[in-house]
Scaffold this motif. Structure first.
Motif, mmCIF file in Angstrom:
data_model
loop_
_atom_site.group_PDB
_atom_site.id
_atom_site.type_symbol
_atom_site.label_atom_id
_atom_site.label_comp_id
_atom_site.label_asym_id
_atom_site.label_seq_id
_atom_site.Cartn_x
_atom_site.Cartn_y
_atom_site.Cartn_z
ATOM 1 N N ASP A 85 0.860 -1.180 0.000
ATOM 2 C CA ASP A 85 0.000 0.000 0.000
ATOM 3 C C ASP A 85 0.900 1.235 0.000
ATOM 4 O OD1 ASP A 85 -1.692 2.164 0.736
ATOM 5 O OD2 ASP A 85 -2.994 0.846 1.904
ATOM 6 N N ILE A 86 0.873 2.000 -1.091
ATOM 7 C CA ILE A 86 1.767 3.151 -1.214
ATOM 8 C C ILE A 86 1.027 4.481 -1.108
ATOM 9 C CG2 ILE A 86 3.453 1.865 -2.603
ATOM 10 C CD1 ILE A 86 2.326 3.469 -5.046
ATOM 11 N N ARG A 87 -0.200 4.454 -0.627
ATOM 12 C CA ARG A 87 -0.976 5.692 -0.528
ATOM 13 C C ARG A 87 -0.271 6.710 0.372
ATOM 14 N NH1 ARG A 87 -6.576 3.822 1.566
ATOM 15 N NH2 ARG A 87 -5.268 2.215 2.560
ATOM 16 N N GLU A 129 -5.617 14.429 6.862
ATOM 17 C CA GLU A 129 -6.480 13.672 7.772
ATOM 18 C C GLU A 129 -5.708 12.572 8.498
ATOM 19 O OE1 GLU A 129 -7.562 14.331 4.557
ATOM 20 O OE2 GLU A 129 -8.859 15.964 5.243
ATOM 21 N N GLY A 130 -4.499 12.287 8.033
ATOM 22 C CA GLY A 130 -3.692 11.252 8.673
ATOM 23 C C GLY A 130 -3.310 10.149 7.706
ATOM 24 N N SER A 131 -3.187 8.937 8.214
ATOM 25 C CA SER A 131 -2.748 7.800 7.418
ATOM 26 C C SER A 131 -3.932 7.056 6.832
ATOM 27 C CB SER A 131 -1.927 6.835 8.290
ATOM 28 O OG SER A 131 -1.730 5.609 7.614
ATOM 29 N N PRO A 132 -4.029 6.967 5.516
ATOM 30 C CA PRO A 132 -5.120 6.197 4.914
ATOM 31 C C PRO A 132 -4.991 4.707 5.229
ATOM 32 C CG PRO A 132 -3.528 6.837 3.236
ATOM 33 C CD PRO A 132 -3.137 7.550 4.491
ATOM 34 N N TYR A 133 -3.767 4.262 5.433
ATOM 35 C CA TYR A 133 -3.530 2.856 5.781
ATOM 36 C C TYR A 133 -4.182 2.527 7.117
ATOM 37 C CZ TYR A 133 -0.826 -1.407 6.860
ATOM 38 O OH TYR A 133 -0.433 -2.690 7.194
ATOM 39 N N ASP A 134 -4.004 3.399 8.101
ATOM 40 C CA ASP A 134 -4.595 3.174 9.413
ATOM 41 C C ASP A 134 -6.116 3.196 9.345
ATOM 42 O OD1 ASP A 134 -2.069 3.025 10.476
ATOM 43 O OD2 ASP A 134 -2.072 5.089 11.257
ATOM 44 N N ALA A 135 -6.647 4.002 8.439
ATOM 45 C CA ALA A 135 -8.099 4.116 8.304
ATOM 46 C C ALA A 135 -8.714 2.873 7.684
ATOM 47 C CB ALA A 135 -8.452 5.342 7.477
ATOM 48 N N GLY A 136 -7.941 2.130 6.919
ATOM 49 C CA GLY A 136 -8.449 0.916 6.300
ATOM 50 C C GLY A 136 -7.659 0.538 5.065
ATOM 51 N N HIS A 137 -7.160 -0.690 5.033
ATOM 52 C CA HIS A 137 -6.331 -1.146 3.911
ATOM 53 C C HIS A 137 -6.692 -2.576 3.542
ATOM 54 C CE1 HIS A 137 -4.164 -2.054 7.723
ATOM 55 N NE2 HIS A 137 -4.011 -3.238 7.156
ATOM 56 N N ILE A 138 -6.168 -3.023 2.440
ATOM 57 C CA ILE A 138 -6.370 -4.401 2.011
ATOM 58 C C ILE A 138 -5.758 -5.328 3.067
ATOM 59 C CG2 ILE A 138 -5.763 -6.109 0.246
ATOM 60 C CD1 ILE A 138 -5.778 -3.767 -1.777
ATOM 61 N N PRO A 187 -2.016 1.936 -5.178
ATOM 62 C CA PRO A 187 -2.143 3.377 -4.935
ATOM 63 C C PRO A 187 -3.566 3.693 -4.489
ATOM 64 C CG PRO A 187 -2.497 2.950 -7.240
ATOM 65 C CD PRO A 187 -2.303 1.594 -6.585
ATOM 66 N N ALA A 188 -3.869 4.968 -4.298
ATOM 67 C CA ALA A 188 -5.249 5.349 -3.996
ATOM 68 C C ALA A 188 -6.137 5.131 -5.221
ATOM 69 C CB ALA A 188 -5.314 6.799 -3.538
ATOM 70 N N ILE A 230 0.284 -4.049 -10.692
ATOM 71 C CA ILE A 230 -0.436 -2.959 -10.031
ATOM 72 C C ILE A 230 -1.906 -3.302 -9.966
ATOM 73 C CG2 ILE A 230 -1.057 -0.503 -10.120
ATOM 74 C CD1 ILE A 230 1.476 0.001 -11.752
ATOM 75 N N LEU A 231 -2.535 -3.015 -8.824
ATOM 76 C CA LEU A 231 -3.980 -3.146 -8.730
ATOM 77 C C LEU A 231 -4.609 -2.006 -9.520
ATOM 78 C CD1 LEU A 231 -6.584 -4.393 -7.619
ATOM 79 C CD2 LEU A 231 -6.291 -2.971 -5.569
ATOM 80 N N ASP A 232 -5.240 -2.335 -10.639
ATOM 81 C CA ASP A 232 -5.841 -1.315 -11.497
ATOM 82 C C ASP A 232 -6.950 -0.603 -10.727
ATOM 83 O OD1 ASP A 232 -6.274 0.192 -13.726
ATOM 84 O OD2 ASP A 232 -7.257 -1.390 -14.889
ATOM 85 N N GLY A 233 -6.838 0.722 -10.650
ATOM 86 C CA GLY A 233 -7.809 1.487 -9.890
ATOM 87 C C GLY A 233 -7.485 1.596 -8.416
ATOM 88 N N GLY A 234 -6.469 0.854 -7.961
ATOM 89 C CA GLY A 234 -5.981 0.975 -6.600
ATOM 90 C C GLY A 234 -7.015 0.670 -5.525
#
Length: 307
Positions: free
Chosen positions: A50-52, A57-66, A115-116, A143-147
């Motif tokens: 996860d390279i977002r 607002e902070g970390s998008p990873y902490d908010a929710g990731h795969i 990505p996002a 790459i996950l198309d559409g992230g």
């Protein structure tokens, strides 16, 4: 200075990558969809990265990731580095190899970059990381198309549980043929190599410029295919090969000829490189990561205002 760094990189490649194992690829495709990733998520040879980027607002990873993904934010992890006075460069090979190894990625792992996926420029973070793996000799990357956007749109689960990867050895096998230098760019026209400027048309025409670029304009002889043409922001997906063939034809570039992509810092250039090399399939494509930041900083190098 850059040539010395590349020479050192080649030497490191011999030490680090001469006998590097290659992963058994789970896919040959440069892009996978959410369904494929969901089906393969439990495979022990898969590492989702996860390279977002961090936001206000902070970390998008902490908010929710795969689920199971490791976090290596594009702007903070060190995917790119300042080399000399030029920003956005490929880091020294030993440095970036150690960083990749810290994510639990060795030469036997299949990597999926996430990505996002919100727009083409954001997707450029994924294409730049993908190019980094390729230039380091690691083909088992997609790459996950559409992230993350596509993952959530497909109704797939997310996790807030952080993953702490165990560091392993990642052995690079540097591929200089994927990286263009300023000297390569200077000789491009006489060698019949097309230059593809992936910046917005306003920057290509010198009507505006990035703050890190010394002079407005373009490299002589370059044609413009904006990186925004390669990704459908509305749908959140990379465009198909036939669309890219149309872009190339309209720009007057041979779809199977030698070419070098560039932008300001090698970010947008990676979108064009990915589209031309990986999606359309022209393996004669290289990327100039120094791009206009390096080129325009030297007053002896010509910068023109295209008509």
């Amino acid at each position: 200075m850059r040539s010395l760094i590349l020479s050192a990189a080649a030497a490191v490649a011999i030490v680090f990558g001469g006998a590097a194992a290659q992963a058994e690829r789970l896919t040959e495709k440069p892009l996978v969809d959410a369904a494929w990733l969901s089906d393969n998520l439990e495979n022990p040879s898969l590492v989702v990265v996860d390279i977002r980027s961090l936001t206000k607002e902070g970390s998008p990873y902490d908010a929710g990731h795969i689920p199971g993904a490791v976090f290596a934010p594009y702007g903070k992890f060190g995917w790119r580095a300042k080399v000399g006075e030029v920003v956005g460069q490929l880091p020294p090979i030993d440095v970036i190899s150690a960083r990749i190894g810290s994510l639990g990625i060795d030469n036997d792992k299949q990597v999926v970059v996430v990505p996002a996926g919100q727009n083409s420029s954001d997707f450029g973070s994924a294409t730049r990381v993908y190019w980094t793996f390729k230039v380091l000799g690691h083909d088992a990357v997609t790459i996950l198309d559409g992230g993350q956007r596509a993952w959530e749109a497909a109704g797939k689960p997310v996790s807030s549980e952080a993953v702490a990867p165990q560091a392993v050895a990642f052995n690079a096998n540097f591929r200089p043929e994927l990286l263009a230098t300023a000297d390569d760019v200077a000789k491009a026209r006489e060698n019949g190599v097309a230059l593809v400027d992936a910046r917005p048309v306003s920057q290509y025409k010198g009507e505006s410029k990035s703050g890190v670029v010394a002079r407005a304009g373009a490299i002589p002889g370059a044609v413009n295919i904006s990186q925004s043409e390669f990704y459908n922001d509305q749908q959140g997906a990379f465009v198909a090969s036939d669309v890219i063939e149309g872009l190339v034809e309209n720009a007057g570039v041979a779809k199977d000829g030698a070419e070098i992509t560039y932008c300001n810092t090698g970010h947008w250039a990676s979108v064009a490189w990915f589209g031309l090399s990986e999606v359309m399939g022209n393996k004669n494509t290289r990327m100039y990561d120094g791009s206009m930041t390096e080129w325009a900083a030297d007053p002896s190098r010509e910068v023109v205002i295209p008509e």
